[in-house]
Design an enzyme around this catalytic site. Structure first.
Site, mmCIF file in Angstrom:
data_model
loop_
_atom_site.group_PDB
_atom_site.id
_atom_site.type_symbol
_atom_site.label_atom_id
_atom_site.label_comp_id
_atom_site.label_asym_id
_atom_site.label_seq_id
_atom_site.Cartn_x
_atom_site.Cartn_y
_atom_site.Cartn_z
ATOM 1 N N ARG A 29 0.824 -1.215 0.000
ATOM 2 C CA ARG A 29 0.000 0.000 0.000
ATOM 3 C C ARG A 29 0.856 1.261 0.000
ATOM 4 O O ARG A 29 0.492 2.278 0.609
ATOM 5 C CB ARG A 29 -0.975 0.000 1.180
ATOM 6 C CG ARG A 29 -1.827 -1.263 1.295
ATOM 7 C CD ARG A 29 -2.867 -1.386 0.199
ATOM 8 N NE ARG A 29 -4.015 -0.534 0.381
ATOM 9 C CZ ARG A 29 -5.147 -0.882 0.991
ATOM 10 N NH1 ARG A 29 -5.285 -2.080 1.487
ATOM 11 N NH2 ARG A 29 -6.140 -0.041 1.088
ATOM 12 N N ARG A 33 -3.059 7.086 1.112
ATOM 13 C CA ARG A 33 -3.454 8.310 1.816
ATOM 14 C C ARG A 33 -2.424 8.892 2.759
ATOM 15 O O ARG A 33 -2.557 10.041 3.162
ATOM 16 C CB ARG A 33 -4.765 8.057 2.574
ATOM 17 C CG ARG A 33 -5.961 8.030 1.661
ATOM 18 C CD ARG A 33 -7.142 7.411 2.346
ATOM 19 N NE ARG A 33 -6.799 6.040 2.711
ATOM 20 C CZ ARG A 33 -7.621 5.202 3.301
ATOM 21 N NH1 ARG A 33 -8.827 5.592 3.636
ATOM 22 N NH2 ARG A 33 -7.250 3.977 3.580
ATOM 23 N N ARG A 42 -6.599 12.541 -5.038
ATOM 24 C CA ARG A 42 -7.895 12.008 -4.587
ATOM 25 C C ARG A 42 -8.930 13.099 -4.323
ATOM 26 O O ARG A 42 -10.125 12.829 -4.319
ATOM 27 C CB ARG A 42 -7.700 11.153 -3.328
ATOM 28 C CG ARG A 42 -7.485 9.693 -3.606
ATOM 29 C CD ARG A 42 -8.770 8.984 -4.048
ATOM 30 N NE ARG A 42 -9.561 8.553 -2.899
ATOM 31 C CZ ARG A 42 -10.745 9.012 -2.596
ATOM 32 N NH1 ARG A 42 -11.304 9.949 -3.335
ATOM 33 N NH2 ARG A 42 -11.390 8.560 -1.549
ATOM 34 N N ASP A 78 -7.190 -2.049 -7.223
ATOM 35 C CA ASP A 78 -7.682 -2.662 -5.986
ATOM 36 C C ASP A 78 -8.033 -4.107 -6.263
ATOM 37 O O ASP A 78 -8.425 -4.457 -7.378
ATOM 38 C CB ASP A 78 -8.902 -1.911 -5.440
ATOM 39 C CG ASP A 78 -9.152 -2.294 -3.987
ATOM 40 O OD1 ASP A 78 -8.520 -1.700 -3.102
ATOM 41 O OD2 ASP A 78 -9.944 -3.235 -3.744
ATOM 42 N N TYR A 153 -15.028 -10.964 0.524
ATOM 43 C CA TYR A 153 -15.761 -9.727 0.180
ATOM 44 C C TYR A 153 -17.019 -10.037 -0.618
ATOM 45 O O TYR A 153 -18.069 -9.416 -0.410
ATOM 46 C CB TYR A 153 -14.860 -8.761 -0.587
ATOM 47 C CG TYR A 153 -13.858 -8.087 0.312
ATOM 48 C CD1 TYR A 153 -14.233 -7.024 1.125
ATOM 49 C CD2 TYR A 153 -12.543 -8.529 0.381
ATOM 50 C CE1 TYR A 153 -13.322 -6.415 1.981
ATOM 51 C CE2 TYR A 153 -11.623 -7.929 1.221
ATOM 52 C CZ TYR A 153 -12.023 -6.866 2.023
ATOM 53 O OH TYR A 153 -11.121 -6.272 2.865
HETATM 54 O O1 CP3 Z 1 -0.140 -1.167 -2.657
HETATM 55 C C1 CP3 Z 1 -0.399 -0.210 -3.415
HETATM 56 O O2 CP3 Z 1 0.073 0.922 -3.251
HETATM 57 C C2 CP3 Z 1 -1.275 -0.463 -4.607
HETATM 58 C C3 CP3 Z 1 -2.660 -0.194 -4.438
HETATM 59 C C4 CP3 Z 1 -3.566 -1.103 -3.628
HETATM 60 C C5 CP3 Z 1 -4.794 -0.628 -3.048
HETATM 61 N N1 CP3 Z 1 -5.467 -1.689 -2.525
HETATM 62 C C6 CP3 Z 1 -5.244 0.773 -3.064
HETATM 63 C C7 CP3 Z 1 -6.307 1.225 -2.147
HETATM 64 C C8 CP3 Z 1 -3.502 -2.477 -3.363
HETATM 65 C C9 CP3 Z 1 -2.398 -3.467 -3.690
HETATM 66 C C10 CP3 Z 1 -4.703 -2.824 -2.676
HETATM 67 C C11 CP3 Z 1 -5.025 -4.202 -2.258
HETATM 68 C C12 CP3 Z 1 -6.194 -4.426 -1.376
HETATM 69 N N2 CP3 Z 1 -7.425 -3.840 -1.421
HETATM 70 C C13 CP3 Z 1 -6.219 -5.407 -0.371
HETATM 71 C C14 CP3 Z 1 -5.084 -6.355 -0.071
HETATM 72 C C15 CP3 Z 1 -4.033 -5.707 0.731
HETATM 73 C C16 CP3 Z 1 -4.389 -5.488 2.149
HETATM 74 O O3 CP3 Z 1 -4.290 -4.323 2.587
HETATM 75 O O4 CP3 Z 1 -4.771 -6.452 2.831
HETATM 76 C C17 CP3 Z 1 -7.494 -5.357 0.237
HETATM 77 C C18 CP3 Z 1 -7.969 -6.230 1.382
HETATM 78 C C19 CP3 Z 1 -8.255 -4.363 -0.439
HETATM 79 C C20 CP3 Z 1 -9.675 -3.975 -0.180
HETATM 80 C C21 CP3 Z 1 -9.791 -2.560 0.214
HETATM 81 N N3 CP3 Z 1 -9.605 -1.477 -0.620
HETATM 82 C C22 CP3 Z 1 -10.154 -2.056 1.482
HETATM 83 C C23 CP3 Z 1 -10.454 -2.911 2.691
HETATM 84 C C24 CP3 Z 1 -10.163 -0.665 1.396
HETATM 85 C C25 CP3 Z 1 -10.592 0.330 2.457
HETATM 86 C C26 CP3 Z 1 -9.650 0.399 3.562
HETATM 87 C C27 CP3 Z 1 -8.478 1.263 3.209
HETATM 88 O O5 CP3 Z 1 -7.344 0.835 3.380
HETATM 89 O O6 CP3 Z 1 -8.725 2.377 2.790
HETATM 90 C C28 CP3 Z 1 -9.774 -0.301 0.072
HETATM 91 C C29 CP3 Z 1 -9.598 1.040 -0.471
HETATM 92 C C30 CP3 Z 1 -8.244 1.378 -1.009
HETATM 93 N N4 CP3 Z 1 -7.485 0.579 -1.797
HETATM 94 C C31 CP3 Z 1 -7.549 2.626 -0.832
HETATM 95 C C32 CP3 Z 1 -6.352 2.527 -1.540
HETATM 96 C C33 CP3 Z 1 -5.283 3.584 -1.692
HETATM 97 C C34 CP3 Z 1 -8.066 3.831 -0.064
HETATM 98 C C35 CP3 Z 1 -9.105 4.487 -0.926
HETATM 99 C C36 CP3 Z 1 -9.086 5.991 -0.864
HETATM 100 O O7 CP3 Z 1 -8.196 6.631 -1.444
HETATM 101 O O8 CP3 Z 1 -10.020 6.528 -0.276
#
Ligand code: CP3
Length: 352
Positions: A29, A33, A42, A78, A153
């Site tokens: 990640r 943010r 964003r 994502d 999910y």
């Molecule tokens: O790693 C990176 O920089 C690449 C981008 C990436 C995102 N999500 C961007 C994201 C990757 C590789 C993921 C994978 C992801 N998404 C996982 C597996 C990794 C982990 O953390 O376990 C999971 C479970 C998700 C599902 C997901 N997406 C959740 C639970 C959430 C909300 C919680 C959170 O962390 O915000 C997201 C949203 C998300 N995915 C954001 C980002 C940058 C935040 C969204 C925003 O900008 O508002």
């Protein structure tokens, strides 16, 4: 900045357990943010629009590379995007919401099997633009959710702390759960194969919630389907003439170390709840390891971060086949200057 293109990069060499001058580092990640540059993008678009606009996905993918000098980039997208292409409704608030979750065999049958390059062209265009913008500086990691984590999910319709619907389906209607997992595995394999064809140089399968399972259930519902994806990829025409390392990250892997390497991955991700030296002893020498500093260590002052980085590097004893990473994604309240400290400490303390 040094060229790390193609097979010469520190990251790809570490994935293959070859000698490196120092331990490569990236962070799950890493685009997100905690970075003001990400928040600025964003402000203008929703999260889904960001994922679906290749120019913007490319921009935020490169932000942490430019800012901190990580040794690998990871595609900005994502793990739930392919569920939308399978015709499930999906929204981010920013937590994911799927208002029509899978409940029955008929729901599984109704899921579309997408042609990923037709249904998610923005993913592949983003990969091409990122490769071009990186110009060989560091390799690009493509990724997908592992089938089990995607299924959680699809079945819960959101995140959860106890996953009651998922476990109810697994235990009360195992045929339906297996049908869903098999369909997800086949979709994920095709989705990832096309990422490699578009230019991804390594792949990571995120099994973020595998750790909620008892060991026999982990083998049956998580590991078996991660393995199915990996086997399909290795047998695919796209993989035949390329050497693309595959990383499998099962978050909460400690109870499963005796079978973890059976995933068939080249690299195993290690979360922070386990001693990575113990993981090395238990999984054997034929796989690289990636991890495993607690992401919350980045909330400590720089001296503390340095000590924790050293602990992880010492546990791996500068042996080949280690990629430094956090044990899960970076927390959004992290001070970016602390990320810089972590990267600098890895570079300094791991130089051979
Ligand atoms: O790693 C990176 O920089 C690449 C981008 C990436 C995102 N999500 C961007 C994201 C990757 C590789 C993921 C994978 C992801 N998404 C996982 C597996 C990794 C982990 O953390 O376990 C999971 C479970 C998700 C599902 C997901 N997406 C959740 C639970 C959430 C909300 C919680 C959170 O962390 O915000 C997201 C949203 C998300 N995915 C954001 C980002 C940058 C935040 C969204 C925003 O900008 O508002």
């Amino acid at each position: 900045m040094s060229e790390q293109s193609g097979s010469e990069s520190l990251f790809l060499r570490a994935c293959r357990r070859q000698q490196v001058e120092r331990t490569p580092v990236w962070m799950m990640r890493q685009a997100g943010r905690y970075m003001p540059q990400y928040r600025a993008v964003r402000k203008k678009v929703s999260f889904l629009e960001l994922c679906k606009t290749p120019e913007l996905a490319c921009e935020v993918t490169l932000q942490p590379i430019d800012e901190f000098g990580f040794d690998a980039a990871i595609l900005f997208c994502d793990i739930l995007i392919p569920l939308e292409a399978m015709e499930m409704k999906l929204d981010f608030t920013p937590a994911p919401v799927l208002p029509e979750p899978v409940e029955s065999a008929a729901d599984v049958d109704r899921l579309a099997v997408p042609d990923p390059t037709q249904e998610m062209p923005y993913v592949y265009e983003a990969i091409r633009q990122i490769r071009s913008s990186l110009a060989g500086r560091v390799p690009l990691i493509g990724f997908a959710g592992a089938p089990f984590t995607m299924a959680t999910y699809a079945i819960e319709g959101s995140g959860s702390k106890t996953w009651p619907r998922t476990k109810s389906l697994m235990f009360s209607a195992p045929d339906v759960a297996h049908a869903l997992l098999a369909k997800l595995a086949d979709c994920v394999a095709v989705y990832l194969e096309a990422q490699v064809a578009a230019g991804a140089q390594a792949l990571q399968l995120f099994d973020s919630w595998a750790g909620i399972l008892a060991p026999p259930d982990f083998r049956e519902f998580a590991l078996a389907y991660a393995r199915r994806v990996i086997d399909k990829l290795r047998a695919s025409p796209t993989f035949r003439d390329r050497d693309v390392p595959i990383i499998y990250f099962a978050n909460g892997c400690a109870p499963y170390l005796d079978v973890y390497a059976d995933s068939g991955a080249d690299v195993l991700g290690v979360d922070w709840r386990v001693d990575i030296a113990e993981v090395r002893r238990r999984v054997g020498p034929n796989v690289a390891l990636q991890g495993n500093m607690d992401p919350m260590c980045l909330l400590m002052p720089p001296d503390g971060i340095r000590a924790r980085v050293k602990q992880v590097l010492d546990a791996m004893d500068n042996q080949p086949g280690h990629i430094f990473n956090l044990g899960h994604g970076v927390h959004k309240t992290t001070n970016p200057e602390h990320v810089r400290v972590m990267v600098e400490c890895v570079r300094e303390l791991s130089t051979r």
